[in-house]
Motif scaffolding. Structure first.
Motif, short mmCIF file in Angstrom:
data_model
loop_
_atom_site.label_atom_id
_atom_site.label_comp_id
_atom_site.label_asym_id
_atom_site.label_seq_id
_atom_site.Cartn_x
_atom_site.Cartn_y
_atom_site.Cartn_z
N ILE A 8 0.53 -1.47 -0.32
CA ILE A 8 0.24 0.08 0.42
C ILE A 8 1.06 1.38 -0.19
N TRP A 13 -1.95 -7.68 1.33
CA TRP A 13 -3.77 -7.11 2.18
C TRP A 13 -5.31 -7.40 2.25
N SER A 48 -1.67 -10.17 -3.91
CA SER A 48 -2.92 -9.43 -3.61
C SER A 48 -2.53 -9.58 -1.42
N ASN A 59 -8.12 -4.14 -7.13
CA ASN A 59 -7.39 -2.52 -6.67
C ASN A 59 -8.10 -1.25 -5.71
N SER A 107 -2.86 0.75 -3.83
CA SER A 107 -2.52 -0.51 -4.00
C SER A 107 -1.50 -1.20 -4.34
N SER A 108 -0.73 -1.78 -4.61
CA SER A 108 -0.23 -2.21 -5.62
C SER A 108 0.48 -3.64 -5.63
N ASN A 109 -0.13 -4.81 -6.57
CA ASN A 109 0.70 -6.17 -5.26
C ASN A 109 0.93 -7.14 -6.72
#
Ligand SMILES: [Zn+2]
Length: 539
Positions: A139, A163, A160, A221, A153-155
């Motif tokens: 995050i 988070w 994913s 996201n 968010s970027s994952n």
């Protein structure tokens, strides 16, 4: 994305590559027995985002279909420091056996084949802050120039499950998704799909977003900020398409000018790849506090409203400054990554090679074939040939970053061999039909292309995707005779090649044995088309 600021990317891939796969990698990257017996159907994800403490609290009500009876454990992934605080099914609280990021839920009620079951996962914690998003994700907690929170968010890669709790493996996409994101009342959340409602209290707002198509995990996201919205209706191949843009209040003017490239993108890509795959969910560009990512139907954007890649041309030819890299590249992923998704990240070239190649197709559509060729050929300077493009299966390992530029150049080479642009376009559109809303493997994509193009492309795919060797075309000219062969190739390699010889275009079928071409006159000039990604050596 998973793009490259070249150094950053190589650092990440090399450091990952140098490590042995662990038990955690296998639990994450394979279809474990605790994943194999069920199919994910729906997530109803509710999350409250608390900027003051940089924490999240929420629930994910997961609906799944039982494929096979007889198992009593179900694997869910959630990475520390996030915590799975409760698991409920059929009114009972369930025990959980935890092994790192894998949580094995001990089921109590009957799981009958064919049945739909729901499970409620409660979670909370301070999720990992993104270190270098989007490559090293998590995050991002930032503020805009007015001091308002700007959070995202970027994952991709990391997953994913950094988070929220879910089935964190790409082979099985959820069929649809609802998200309820609660934020302080002066902020807006933009997530995937369509906004279907906003619930308000005195201190907060809950944004309900709904996705009605299958979606990959890493595409899910949240983006939270002081957003303003503008939109347009694009007349697309499947009818009216809602295109909607969410940007910080302070950047609206710049965005209105730069985002005129979004409908240009849509026109070019619908031409080459077929209809945008998610009309029901609309298309959105959403400003984010990092460079960008292909989040499905909510592509995130942070390219500073400049053309090129943060104002630079990755090809060094000038062609890369004719478009906004993030608008074009990340949106290209709607077809290759979001519509057609790899079952295993080892096959991630399906996402990145086609999407890197799509940049050149965008140029082709709007600026002509020569501009497009110049661009993709210019990108070759970034190829490393350090390790194969295809990674390691079942341990969450993608291959070399060469999946971008080398993969794009392999596709450009195949287009040149096919020498039939209409058939080539039909094949790209055919891929998006054949694998519509599906997950797939490299082998399936390779077979489809060979069939559709009526050529055995297997040696070409094996050479370029599975080795680091670049075919070398060796040739000798003596009077009227040209002798030629390939070296540095896998056994049984052959690949057609066109040359200009005495001012005329001539197709050859070189392989690893010497062959000869006899001309009627002395050979006075000979050149090899630059569109082929090969090396040449005159003997
Ligand atoms: Zn990409």
């Amino acid at each position: 994305m998973r793009l490259l600021f070249t150094l950053v990317f190589s650092f990440i891939t090399l450091s990952v590559f140098s490590q042995e796969a662990t038990r955690q990698d296998s639990l994450r990257g394979s279809i474990t027995p605790q994943r194999a017996w069920w199919d994910i159907v729906h997530y109803d994800l509710s999350v409250t985002v608390i900027p003051a403490s940089k924490s999240l609290i929420g629930t994910n009500i997961m609906t799944y279909r039982v494929l096979e009876e007889g198992t009593t454990e179900l694997q869910i992934d959630l990475q520390s420091p996030m915590e799975l605080t409760a698991v409920m099914q059929d009114g009972h609280s369930l025990d959980v056996r935890t092994e790192g990021a894998a949580h094995f839920i001990q089921l109590e009620s009957a799981q009958k084949a064919g049945e739909l079951k729901a499970i409620r996962l409660s979670f909370e914690g301070k999720p990992r802050a993104a270190v270098n998003p989007p490559w090293d994700g998590g995050i991002t907690w930032q503020q805009d120039s007015n001091g308002k929170h700007f959070i995202a968010s970027s994952n991709q890669g990391i997953g994913s499950s950094i988070w929220w709790p879910n089935r964190d493996h790409p082979a099985d996409e959820v069929d649809s998704l609802d998200m309820h994101v609660t934020v302080p009342k002066d902020l807006v959340d933009v997530s995937n799909g369509r906004l279907v409602g906003i619930d308000s209290t005195t201190s907060s707002k809950t944004y309900h977003w709904a996705v009605r198509n299958p979606i990959n995990n890493y595409g899910v996201n949240i983006n939270i900020g002081d957003y303003v919205n503008f939109s347009e209706v694009y007349k697309g191949e499947k009818g009216p398409l809602d295109m909607s843009y969410w940007v910080l209040r302070e950047d609206e003017k710049k965005a209105r000018a730069q985002f005129t490239q979004a409908p240009m993108m849509m026109e070019a890509f619908e031409h080459w790849f077929g209809p945008y795959p998610f009309y029901e969910d609309s298309f959105k560009l959403v400003q984010a506090p990092y460079l960008g990512m292909e989040h499905q139907s909510s592509v995130t954007y942070g390219n500073k409203f400049k053309n090129g890649y943060l104002g630079k041309d990755l090809s060094g030819t000038g062609q890369g400054l004719k478009f906004d890299f993030i608008i074009i590249h990340e949106s290209g992923h709607e077809w290759f990554a979001n519509n057609i998704t790899n079952k295993d990240v080892a096959d991630m070239w399906i996402h990145e090679s086609f999407t890197n190649y799509s940049e050149n197709l965008y140029l082709d559509y709007h600026f002509g074939k020569d501009a497009a060729s110049e661009y993709v050929i210019g990108l070759r300077k970034n190829i490393r040939n350090d390790r194969p493009i295809i990674g390691t299966y079942d341990v969450n390992r993608s291959g070399s970053g060469d999946m971008y530029y080398k993969g794009a150049n392999m596709l450009h080479t195949i287009r040149t061999i096919v020498d039939n642009d209409e058939l080539w376009r039909e094949t790209l559109r055919g891929l998006n039909k054949e694998f519509y809303h599906k997950t797939t493997t490299s082998a399936m994509v390779e077979d489809f292309m060979s069939r559709k193009l009526n050529q055995n492309l297997a040696p070409i795919f094996d050479q370029y995707l599975r080795t680091v060797k670049i075919p070398t075309f060796e040739y000798k000219v003596s009077k009227k005779k040209l002798s030629y062969r390939y070296t540095n190739v896998i056994s049984d390699f052959s690949m057609p090649l066109s040359i200009m010889i005495n001012g005329k275009l001539q197709w050859l079928a070189p392989a690893d044995q010497w062959q000869e071409l006899k001309m009627s006159k002395k050979i006075i000039d000979m050149s090899i088309l630059e569109d082929f990604y090969i090396q040449t050596r005159k003997l």
